[in-house]
Scaffold this active site. Structure first.
Site, PDB file in Angstrom:
ATOM      1  N   VAL A  56     -15.767  41.120  10.665  1.00 49.20           N
ATOM      2  CA  VAL A  56     -15.156  40.171  11.611  1.00 49.20           C
ATOM      3  C   VAL A  56     -13.809  40.650  12.141  1.00 49.20           C
ATOM      4  CG1 VAL A  56     -16.328  38.106  10.742  1.00 49.20           C
ATOM      5  CG2 VAL A  56     -14.137  38.805   9.712  1.00 49.20           C
ATOM      6  N   TYR A 141      -2.000  34.942   1.404  1.00 50.26           N
ATOM      7  CA  TYR A 141      -3.070  33.986   1.697  1.00 50.26           C
ATOM      8  C   TYR A 141      -2.490  32.721   2.330  1.00 50.26           C
ATOM      9  CZ  TYR A 141      -7.185  30.982   0.837  1.00 50.26           C
ATOM     10  OH  TYR A 141      -8.266  30.136   0.975  1.00 50.26           O
ATOM     11  N   LYS A 145      -3.136  31.253   6.142  1.00 47.28           N
ATOM     12  CA  LYS A 145      -3.830  29.984   6.390  1.00 47.28           C
ATOM     13  C   LYS A 145      -2.954  29.028   7.204  1.00 47.28           C
ATOM     14  CE  LYS A 145      -7.884  30.713   4.491  1.00 47.28           C
ATOM     15  NZ  LYS A 145      -9.139  30.593   5.237  1.00 47.28           N
TER      16      LYS A 145
HETATM   17  P1  NAP Z   1     -16.376  33.775  -0.632  1.00 42.94           P
HETATM   18  O1  NAP Z   1     -17.490  33.266  -1.467  1.00 42.94           O
HETATM   19  O2  NAP Z   1     -15.583  34.949  -1.073  1.00 42.94           O
HETATM   20  O3  NAP Z   1     -16.959  34.006   0.849  1.00 42.94           O
HETATM   21  C1  NAP Z   1     -16.220  34.638   1.859  1.00 42.94           C
HETATM   22  C2  NAP Z   1     -17.144  35.583   2.560  1.00 42.94           C
HETATM   23  O4  NAP Z   1     -16.443  36.203   3.663  1.00 42.94           O
HETATM   24  C3  NAP Z   1     -17.607  36.714   1.636  1.00 42.94           C
HETATM   25  O5  NAP Z   1     -19.010  36.907   1.729  1.00 42.94           O
HETATM   26  C4  NAP Z   1     -16.826  37.888   2.159  1.00 42.94           C
HETATM   27  O6  NAP Z   1     -17.420  39.138   1.895  1.00 42.94           O
HETATM   28  C5  NAP Z   1     -16.781  37.576   3.649  1.00 42.94           C
HETATM   29  N1  NAP Z   1     -15.822  38.430   4.326  1.00 42.94           N
HETATM   30  C6  NAP Z   1     -14.593  38.788   3.900  1.00 42.94           C
HETATM   31  N2  NAP Z   1     -14.048  39.663   4.747  1.00 42.94           N
HETATM   32  C7  NAP Z   1     -14.954  39.861   5.743  1.00 42.94           C
HETATM   33  C8  NAP Z   1     -14.973  40.673   6.910  1.00 42.94           C
HETATM   34  N3  NAP Z   1     -13.937  41.473   7.226  1.00 42.94           N
HETATM   35  N4  NAP Z   1     -16.061  40.621   7.716  1.00 42.94           N
HETATM   36  C9  NAP Z   1     -17.109  39.853   7.404  1.00 42.94           C
HETATM   37  N5  NAP Z   1     -17.154  39.063   6.293  1.00 42.94           N
HETATM   38  C10 NAP Z   1     -16.087  39.076   5.480  1.00 42.94           C
HETATM   39  O7  NAP Z   1     -15.281  32.635  -0.393  1.00 42.94           O
HETATM   40  P2  NAP Z   1     -15.450  31.047  -0.153  1.00 42.94           P
HETATM   41  O8  NAP Z   1     -14.773  30.391  -1.295  1.00 42.94           O
HETATM   42  O9  NAP Z   1     -16.823  30.690   0.228  1.00 42.94           O
HETATM   43  O10 NAP Z   1     -14.457  30.911   1.094  1.00 42.94           O
HETATM   44  C11 NAP Z   1     -14.910  30.664   2.416  1.00 42.94           C
HETATM   45  C12 NAP Z   1     -13.699  30.203   3.219  1.00 42.94           C
HETATM   46  O11 NAP Z   1     -13.169  28.994   2.637  1.00 42.94           O
HETATM   47  C13 NAP Z   1     -12.546  31.198   3.228  1.00 42.94           C
HETATM   48  O12 NAP Z   1     -11.945  31.203   4.505  1.00 42.94           O
HETATM   49  C14 NAP Z   1     -11.600  30.651   2.190  1.00 42.94           C
HETATM   50  O13 NAP Z   1     -10.260  31.052   2.406  1.00 42.94           O
HETATM   51  C15 NAP Z   1     -11.792  29.157   2.392  1.00 42.94           C
HETATM   52  N6  NAP Z   1     -11.413  28.339   1.251  1.00 42.94           N
HETATM   53  C16 NAP Z   1     -12.074  28.401   0.077  1.00 42.94           C
HETATM   54  C17 NAP Z   1     -11.664  27.564  -0.971  1.00 42.94           C
HETATM   55  C18 NAP Z   1     -12.364  27.550  -2.306  1.00 42.94           C
HETATM   56  O14 NAP Z   1     -11.904  26.807  -3.206  1.00 42.94           O
HETATM   57  N7  NAP Z   1     -13.431  28.292  -2.515  1.00 42.94           N
HETATM   58  C19 NAP Z   1     -10.594  26.695  -0.810  1.00 42.94           C
HETATM   59  C20 NAP Z   1      -9.930  26.669   0.407  1.00 42.94           C
HETATM   60  C21 NAP Z   1     -10.357  27.487   1.441  1.00 42.94           C
HETATM   61  P3  NAP Z   1     -16.942  39.910   0.540  1.00 42.94           P
HETATM   62  O15 NAP Z   1     -17.562  39.173  -0.598  1.00 42.94           O
HETATM   63  O16 NAP Z   1     -17.473  41.290   0.747  1.00 42.94           O
HETATM   64  O17 NAP Z   1     -15.433  39.835   0.516  1.00 42.94           O
END
Ligand code: NAP
Length: 258
Positions: A56, A141, A145
């Protein structure tokens, strides 16, 4: 997955980034169940569900996607994200650059490439974080955000005249691969700050995203919605309330006591 309208996104084409991740995969499942055709992108490609390998942060890949996709795009969910957990004095320039590339630049590139393909009524949803509302300790981070909040409001203003809506969803603590990589103390302390006293599920975030993508949200733009179990609404005083309850032996409110 909880019950919901299975047809409200029929005929809509929606791009979802971070689609192989915890929250992104739940969003893809939810949107497909609602009838959408989903273009699922992640740097990790998977066969089931079909997720296309895509970085991305690469402007050329966004241009190619837009050029090859002749049809209308009705929705975009910028969910891909990375964390960098260094604190103020340890954070490096690379941490800042990496976090900003994925969490801020990528949503901008996606909006620049895809919004020309969007009709009036289209909807863009950015995934922020409660880190975007607080002084959360991981500085790369947290600042990234906060920045994507700014992008959301700027884009909502710029695209409003074309009838395109832009909103941001702030998840609280959700069990995903991202949070699984943090120390156990992060999970327990986060839940300790949550009014509902539990972690959120990926589907609970996905449901809010689905709502913002559909016409029920037709007059909502430039808005920020927390899906955090009440973690930010108390402004940081839950631990004070909990400590005083313990110190003064004040009983918790139970079903029987009201
Ligand atoms: P996750 O399971 O790590 O999923 C994020 C996905 O984005 C991963 O598959 C990751 O691939 C992919 N990604 C990262 N860099 C990328 C790139 N350059 N191009 C394409 N894909 C890429 O995290 P999640 O917890 O589901 O988080 C999803 C969103 O929610 C994020 O924006 C995160 O900041 C936000 N969020 C999450 C939480 C929480 O508690 N989980 C809380 C607040 C906000 P890789 O695995 O290879 O890195």
């Amino acid at each position: 997955m909880t019950a919901h309208n299975s047809e409200r996104l029929t005929g809509k084409t929606i791009v979802v980034t971070g689609a192989a991740g915890g929250i992104g995969a739940a969003i893809v499942g939810r949107l497909e169940h609602a009838g959408a055709e989903v273009i699922a992108l992640d740097r990790t490609s998977t066969a089931v569900p079909p997720v296309r390998g895509f970085d991305v942060t690469d402007a050329q890949q966004w241009r190619t996607l837009a050029d090859r996709h002749a049809r209308t795009i009705h929705g975009l969910v910028n969910c891909a994200g990375i964390t960098r957990r260094a604190r103020l004095h340890e954070v490096t320039a690379a941490d800042m650059t990496d976090a900003y590339a994925v969490n801020v630049l990528a949503p901008l590139l996606a909006i620049q490439a895809l919004s020309p393909l969007m009709p009036a009524g289209a909807s863009i949803v950015n995934i922020g974080s409660i880190a975007a509302l607080t002084a959360h300790y991981p500085v790369a981070y947290t600042t990234s955000k906060w920045a994507v909040r700014g992008l959301t409001h700027t884009a909502a203003l710029a695209l409003g005249e074309r009838g395109i809506r832009v909103n941001i969803v702030h998840p609280g603590f959700i069990d995903t691969p991202m949070t699984a990589s943090a120390p156990d103390a992060f999970r327990s302390a986060s839940i300790g700050e949550t009014a509902l006293g539990r972690a959120g599920s990926t589907d609970e975030v996905a449901g809010t995203v689905e709502f913002l993508l559909c016409d029920d949200a037709a007059y909502i733009t430039g808005s920020e919605i927390t899906v955090d179990g009440g973690a930010t609404s108390h402004g940081g005083v839950k631990s004070i309330s909990d400590a005083l309850r313990a110190a003064t032996n004040t009983p918790s409110i139970t079903k029987e006591s009201v």
